[in-house]
Scaffold this motif. Sequence first.
Motif, PDB file in Angstrom:
ATOM      1  N   LEU A  29       0.801  -1.231   0.000  1.00 40.30           N
ATOM      2  CA  LEU A  29       0.000   0.000   0.000  1.00 40.30           C
ATOM      3  C   LEU A  29       0.831   1.276   0.000  1.00 40.30           C
ATOM      4  CD1 LEU A  29      -2.661  -1.065   2.591  1.00 40.30           C
ATOM      5  CD2 LEU A  29      -2.818  -1.169   0.124  1.00 40.30           C
ATOM      6  N   GLU A  30       2.135   1.165   0.297  1.00 36.11           N
ATOM      7  CA  GLU A  30       2.949   2.372   0.404  1.00 36.11           C
ATOM      8  C   GLU A  30       2.957   3.169  -0.896  1.00 36.11           C
ATOM      9  OE1 GLU A  30       7.483   3.717   1.672  1.00 36.11           O
ATOM     10  OE2 GLU A  30       6.780   1.675   2.064  1.00 36.11           O
ATOM     11  N   GLY A  31       2.987   2.475  -2.016  1.00 35.61           N
ATOM     12  CA  GLY A  31       2.972   3.157  -3.307  1.00 35.61           C
ATOM     13  C   GLY A  31       1.652   3.828  -3.602  1.00 35.61           C
ATOM     14  N   PHE A  32       0.547   3.334  -3.000  1.00 39.02           N
ATOM     15  CA  PHE A  32      -0.771   3.927  -3.229  1.00 39.02           C
ATOM     16  C   PHE A  32      -1.050   5.087  -2.268  1.00 39.02           C
ATOM     17  CE2 PHE A  32      -1.103  -0.402  -4.827  1.00 39.02           C
ATOM     18  CZ  PHE A  32      -1.731  -0.222  -6.048  1.00 39.02           C
ATOM     19  N   LEU A  33      -0.660   4.900  -1.008  1.00 39.65           N
ATOM     20  CA  LEU A  33      -0.989   5.900   0.009  1.00 39.65           C
ATOM     21  C   LEU A  33       0.008   7.049   0.085  1.00 39.65           C
ATOM     22  CD1 LEU A  33      -2.107   3.636   2.982  1.00 39.65           C
ATOM     23  CD2 LEU A  33      -3.558   5.089   1.605  1.00 39.65           C
ATOM     24  N   GLY A  34       1.311   6.719  -0.091  1.00 42.94           N
ATOM     25  CA  GLY A  34       2.329   7.727   0.120  1.00 42.94           C
ATOM     26  C   GLY A  34       2.594   7.914   1.622  1.00 42.94           C
ATOM     27  N   LYS A  35       3.396   8.928   1.949  1.00 44.07           N
ATOM     28  CA  LYS A  35       3.784   9.161   3.348  1.00 44.07           C
ATOM     29  C   LYS A  35       3.372  10.518   3.881  1.00 44.07           C
ATOM     30  CE  LYS A  35       7.772   6.070   3.255  1.00 44.07           C
ATOM     31  NZ  LYS A  35       9.228   5.937   3.488  1.00 44.07           N
ATOM     32  N   ALA A  36       2.629  11.295   3.094  1.00 45.16           N
ATOM     33  CA  ALA A  36       2.221  12.627   3.547  1.00 45.16           C
ATOM     34  C   ALA A  36       0.869  12.972   2.959  1.00 45.16           C
ATOM     35  CB  ALA A  36       3.264  13.676   3.131  1.00 45.16           C
ATOM     36  N   GLY A  37       0.213  13.967   3.531  1.00 43.50           N
ATOM     37  CA  GLY A  37      -1.075  14.396   3.032  1.00 43.50           C
ATOM     38  C   GLY A  37      -2.217  13.589   3.632  1.00 43.50           C
ATOM     39  N   ALA A  38      -3.452  13.992   3.316  1.00 44.76           N
ATOM     40  CA  ALA A  38      -4.628  13.282   3.809  1.00 44.76           C
ATOM     41  C   ALA A  38      -4.740  11.928   3.108  1.00 44.76           C
ATOM     42  CB  ALA A  38      -5.887  14.117   3.560  1.00 44.76           C
ATOM     43  N   ARG A  39      -4.944  10.851   3.903  1.00 47.52           N
ATOM     44  CA  ARG A  39      -5.038   9.510   3.317  1.00 47.52           C
ATOM     45  C   ARG A  39      -5.810   8.592   4.263  1.00 47.52           C
ATOM     46  NH1 ARG A  39      -0.401  10.941   5.545  1.00 47.52           N
ATOM     47  NH2 ARG A  39       0.943   9.438   6.638  1.00 47.52           N
ATOM     48  N   THR A  40      -6.452   7.561   3.657  1.00 41.61           N
ATOM     49  CA  THR A  40      -7.239   6.581   4.415  1.00 41.61           C
ATOM     50  C   THR A  40      -6.845   5.178   3.963  1.00 41.61           C
ATOM     51  OG1 THR A  40      -9.071   8.144   4.569  1.00 41.61           O
ATOM     52  CG2 THR A  40      -9.567   5.829   5.040  1.00 41.61           C
ATOM     53  N   MET A  41      -6.611   4.271   4.927  1.00 45.15           N
ATOM     54  CA  MET A  41      -6.294   2.875   4.627  1.00 45.15           C
ATOM     55  C   MET A  41      -7.429   2.000   5.148  1.00 45.15           C
ATOM     56  SD  MET A  41      -2.939   0.596   5.623  1.00 45.15           S
ATOM     57  CE  MET A  41      -3.428   0.249   7.306  1.00 45.15           C
ATOM     58  N   PHE A  42      -7.920   1.071   4.290  1.00 45.78           N
ATOM     59  CA  PHE A  42      -8.998   0.154   4.666  1.00 45.78           C
ATOM     60  C   PHE A  42      -8.393  -1.219   4.948  1.00 45.78           C
ATOM     61  CE2 PHE A  42     -12.646   2.762   3.808  1.00 45.78           C
ATOM     62  CZ  PHE A  42     -12.170   3.698   2.902  1.00 45.78           C
ATOM     63  N   ASN A  43      -8.657  -1.737   6.169  1.00 39.75           N
ATOM     64  CA  ASN A  43      -8.266  -3.100   6.522  1.00 39.75           C
ATOM     65  C   ASN A  43      -9.537  -3.948   6.440  1.00 39.75           C
ATOM     66  OD1 ASN A  43      -7.995  -5.272   8.865  1.00 39.75           O
ATOM     67  ND2 ASN A  43      -5.956  -4.800   8.122  1.00 39.75           N
ATOM     68  N   VAL A  44      -9.586  -4.855   5.427  1.00 30.32           N
ATOM     69  CA  VAL A  44     -10.833  -5.535   5.075  1.00 30.32           C
ATOM     70  C   VAL A  44     -10.708  -7.036   5.329  1.00 30.32           C
ATOM     71  CG1 VAL A  44     -12.595  -5.832   3.307  1.00 30.32           C
ATOM     72  CG2 VAL A  44     -11.125  -3.824   3.262  1.00 30.32           C
ATOM     73  N   LYS A  45     -11.672  -7.554   6.109  1.00 28.26           N
ATOM     74  CA  LYS A  45     -11.781  -9.020   6.273  1.00 28.26           C
ATOM     75  C   LYS A  45     -12.949  -9.480   5.399  1.00 28.26           C
ATOM     76  CE  LYS A  45     -12.386 -12.675   9.685  1.00 28.26           C
ATOM     77  NZ  LYS A  45     -12.620 -12.999  11.117  1.00 28.26           N
ATOM     78  N   VAL A  46     -12.649 -10.341   4.370  1.00 25.00           N
ATOM     79  CA  VAL A  46     -13.660 -10.721   3.377  1.00 25.00           C
ATOM     80  C   VAL A  46     -13.936 -12.218   3.449  1.00 25.00           C
ATOM     81  CG1 VAL A  46     -13.041  -8.850   1.824  1.00 25.00           C
ATOM     82  CG2 VAL A  46     -11.920 -11.050   1.588  1.00 25.00           C
ATOM     83  N   HIS A  47     -15.101 -12.577   2.937  1.00 21.25           N
ATOM     84  CA  HIS A  47     -15.489 -13.984   2.827  1.00 21.25           C
ATOM     85  C   HIS A  47     -15.648 -14.399   1.362  1.00 21.25           C
ATOM     86  CE1 HIS A  47     -16.246 -14.060   7.162  1.00 21.25           C
ATOM     87  NE2 HIS A  47     -16.812 -12.871   6.997  1.00 21.25           N
ATOM     88  N   ARG A  48     -15.788 -13.403   0.484  1.00 18.98           N
ATOM     89  CA  ARG A  48     -15.926 -13.684  -0.954  1.00 18.98           C
ATOM     90  C   ARG A  48     -14.997 -12.751  -1.720  1.00 18.98           C
ATOM     91  NH1 ARG A  48     -22.388 -13.374  -0.325  1.00 18.98           N
ATOM     92  NH2 ARG A  48     -21.654 -11.684   1.002  1.00 18.98           N
ATOM     93  N   ALA A  49     -13.957 -13.324  -2.307  1.00 17.56           N
ATOM     94  CA  ALA A  49     -13.009 -12.544  -3.105  1.00 17.56           C
ATOM     95  C   ALA A  49     -12.350 -13.474  -4.114  1.00 17.56           C
ATOM     96  CB  ALA A  49     -11.962 -11.910  -2.202  1.00 17.56           C
TER      97      ALA A  49
END
Length: 391
Positions: A29-49
């Motif tokens: 995720l580091e390449g998607f989120l970056g290290k500065a600025g406003a950002r949100t990370m989703f930690n998802v537990k799934v049953h169908r993927a």
Amino acid sequence: VKARMKNYRASDKVVWWGFSSTAANVDVLEGFLGKAGARTMFNVKVHRAVDVSTFSAIAAEHERLLLPGSTFIVKSVMNPAPNMEIVQLEEDHKSPPLLMGFTFGGNGGKRPAEGEAQGASASKVAKSGAGGAAGAKRPAEGEAQGAATPKKPKPNAVAVDAAAKQMEKHAKMLAAEQAKAAKEKEKAAKEKEKQAKAQAAEEAKVAKEKEKQAKAQAAEEAKAAKEKEKQAKAQAAEVAKAAKEKEKAAKEKEKQAKAQASEEAKVAKEKEKQAKAQAAEEAKAAKEKEKQAKAQAAEVAKAAKEKEKAAKEADKRAKMMMAEQVKAAKEKEKAAKEKEKAAKEKEKEAKAKVKEAEKAAKDAMKKAKEQEAIAKAALKEAQKAKAVNKP
């Protein structure tokens, strides 16, 4: 997501209508989120993927694809750093599927094991929550995908219509649940408002009672303050009386000090007068000594001149007799020179005595001046003491 997703709260139920791409490893995720600025990370537990890493250009991302219409429950929200938010989600496996007529492709229509795809939704970086479709990274057009990949069946109109109806039904059910929850929240809010009003009335009653007690206490304190003021005035009168007594004693002491200072000034003047008289006497004695020294020096000089004159006469007579008695004249001349030498020595001694007398006279004058300076200093001190003690 490179933004703050403020519409996520714990226990909320949300639906992602687009395809969502996720990664099984958090370090991707580091390449998607970056290290500065406003950002949100989703930690998802799934049953169908669906595991689409086989078809991804970057297999190391371990990409999982979430289906459209996936329903999640928000477990918790935290802010580990400024301008950063982590949202923990879990797929609601009890909710019916909102997308009908869809199979899991290469998985043979079977569901993957629970918890297979966990991570932060990469699709949320750009389009999630608004119906966007962020699919998995696909190979270039025309690139072989492998002989084992089956063809996806084309959905017919009936299946699409059924899926639409199912989605509409689920949306209505979700809206009814949300309306019911809103009514319950409104009811709880009214109950809280009622309790708050009752509590406010009780607090107002308590406040009035406290105000009554405070007024009674203030009256009591005012009474005590007046009593203290009365005592303070009496004490102040006593203090003023004592101060007057002290002032009277101080004035008496001042009067005595002035009388003593006057007496001391009188004594100082007398001492000054005596010092001046003594200095004048010493100066007169010094002058007398100087006069005597000068007279003595004049006598010595006169005697020396007379001796010199006699020597010259003797020399003259010797010269007149030189023709006859050369030898006797020379001897007499020698004797005369010796006498002259002795006379000079005496003259020299006389001058030294004169200088000593002059020095003694100067020392006497200096001593007299010092005595006069001491007398003046004593007079000045007496005048200063008199000025200090002057009322």
